[in-house]
Design an enzyme around this catalytic site. Structure first.
Site, PDB file in Angstrom:
ATOM      1  N   SER A   1       0.888  -1.242   0.030  1.00  0.00           N
ATOM      2  CA  SER A   1      -0.046   0.063   0.125  1.00  0.00           C
ATOM      3  C   SER A   1       0.714   1.314   0.094  1.00  0.00           C
ATOM      4  CB  SER A   1      -0.969   0.027   1.147  1.00  0.00           C
ATOM      5  OG  SER A   1      -0.173   0.031   2.238  1.00  0.00           O
ATOM      6  N   LYS A   2       2.128   1.226   0.468  1.00  0.00           N
ATOM      7  CA  LYS A   2       2.886   2.215   0.297  1.00  0.00           C
ATOM      8  C   LYS A   2       3.364   3.087  -0.922  1.00  0.00           C
ATOM      9  CE  LYS A   2       3.212   2.241   5.087  1.00  0.00           C
ATOM     10  NZ  LYS A   2       2.811   3.106   5.744  1.00  0.00           N
ATOM     11  N   ASP A   3       2.889   2.013  -1.862  1.00  0.00           N
ATOM     12  CA  ASP A   3       3.145   2.958  -3.303  1.00  0.00           C
ATOM     13  C   ASP A   3       2.444   3.972  -3.271  1.00  0.00           C
ATOM     14  OD1 ASP A   3       4.917   0.663  -3.849  1.00  0.00           O
ATOM     15  OD2 ASP A   3       3.639  -0.075  -5.557  1.00  0.00           O
TER      16      ASP A   3
ATOM     17  N   ALA B   1       3.989   6.995  -1.633  1.00  0.00           N
ATOM     18  CA  ALA B   1       5.458   7.347  -2.179  1.00  0.00           C
ATOM     19  C   ALA B   1       5.049   8.334  -3.429  1.00  0.00           C
ATOM     20  CB  ALA B   1       6.002   6.117  -2.471  1.00  0.00           C
TER      21      ALA B   1
ATOM     22  N   THR C   1       7.776   1.249   2.862  1.00  0.00           N
ATOM     23  CA  THR C   1       7.517   2.831   2.299  1.00  0.00           C
ATOM     24  C   THR C   1       8.890   2.813   1.546  1.00  0.00           C
ATOM     25  OG1 THR C   1       6.248   3.460   4.101  1.00  0.00           O
ATOM     26  CG2 THR C   1       7.373   5.010   2.959  1.00  0.00           C
TER      27      THR C   1
END
Length: 346
Positions: free
Chosen positions: A47-49, A52, A79
């Site tokens: 989910s950190k895409d 970012a 992340t």
């Protein structure tokens, strides 16, 4: 046009629009219908895409980030991988301060993506100069032309999920979602998603997941940061020993704490029963849903969405390693069963 090539311009265009998958076997004894938002379908497998890409593009739009700059971040791994990936596409250098609690798989992945990695001791206070928070700040001060993402205290963290994850879940459930279950680390995922969903229907219950050894649950309930709650635990990317301003506690209805051991076994259970190869925090989310169910939180009409944050490949040396599980005392009587899965023909 006959000769047109149907291709994406780069890998970042694949971020978001992850699938919602019904859970069938792991939830068979639970009340209601349960669906996983499988964030491993992002190109960086987490989910950190979303944050970012969103934070970096906002920094570019505002002129804060320019050609030749360096991006610095504090991360438990996911992340950092996403920032390194986006940095490659956009041509920035990337420096990451990583917790030593992060799996070797994650650390090796960061290096493989061209990031310069500083591994910092996990079990020190947030204001200790060796902590990954303070190391990242120092590196930012020392590196000319750098920006520090600072996901724990960056309002754009939650905004990324308000703009993407929340609307996706609302559309995918046709507005029928009754509960959201999500981990809280930085708090960006649960806060941004919850804010959007609550705006559509304030009756949706937002159920947070915290770890034993973290201060988040008690702070939500009392407004007190109790340092006596802090002790080492193994789950990465869940809970905190400080209060991130990226977390909007007002949109979260309640929290439950999960153990390292139960979360590890539940992650393995999901992989074996649903065919979804999940990470440690996915196990934590599913374990929390089980505990909420046991507490009578759901009815037969409940439509529950669980955010599965990342992919199991990042935990091969941890929860998917029998040796690591044995070293933690997590296998116990299950160790014989695990050993029997591999048979060597000589």
């Amino acid at each position: 046009m006959k000769n047109k090539i149907n291709a994406y311009n780069n890998i970042s265009e694949l971020i978001g629009n992850t699938p919602l998958v019904k859970l069938n076997t792991v939830t068979k004894n639970m009340t209601g219908d349960f669906y996983a938002k499988v964030e491993a379908f992002n190109p960086g497998h987490s989910s950190k895409d979303r944050i970012a890409a969103y934070i970096i593009e906002e920094a570019e739009r505002k002129g804060i980030l320019q050609e030749g700059n360096t991006i610095i971040e504090t991360t438990s791994g996911n992340t950092g991988f996403s920032i390194a990936m986006v940095s490659i596409i956009k041509g920035y250098d990337c420096i990451l301060a990583v917790s030593s609690k992060s799996s070797n798989d994650k650390i090796d992945m960061l290096r493989s993506m061209g990031a310069k990695v500083y591994v910092c001791p996990a079990h020190v206070s947030a204001d200790d100069p060796r902590s990954y928070y303070q190391v990242a700040k120092r590196l930012h001060e020392e590196t000319k032309g750098s920006i520090y993402i600072n996901q724990y205290f960056n309002e754009l963290n939650a905004e990324a999920h308000y703009q993407s994850t929340g609307p996706e879940i609302w559309e995918q459930t046709n507005g029928n979602i009754t509960h959201l279950v999500a981990c809280s680390g930085t708090g960006g995922t649960i806060s941004g998603t919850a804010r959007y969903l609550k705006e559509q229907n304030p009756n949706i219950k937002i159920l947070g997941v915290d770890a034993f050894g973290s201060v988040i649950k008690k702070y939500h309930e009392t407004g007190e940061l109790d340092t006596n709650e802090i002790y080492p635990y193994r789950i990465e990317g869940l809970g905190k020993n400080l209060i991130p301003s990226a977390t909007n506690f007002d949109v979260i209805d309640k929290f439950v704490k999960v153990t390292d051991e139960a979360s590890a076994h539940t992650a393995r259970e999901i992989s074996k029963s649903e065919g979804i190869f999940v990470g440690y925090t996915c196990g934590a989310v599913m374990q929390a849903a089980k505990q909420y169910d046991e507490a009578g939180e759901f009815t037969k009409d409940s439509k529950v969405v669980l955010i599965f944050p990342d992919h199991g490949s990042r935990y091969m040396s941890k929860i998917y390693s029998d040796k690591w599980m044995e070293d933690q005392g997590f296998l116990n009587n299950n160790s014989v069963e695990e050993d029997q899965q591999i048979q060597y023909i000589r």
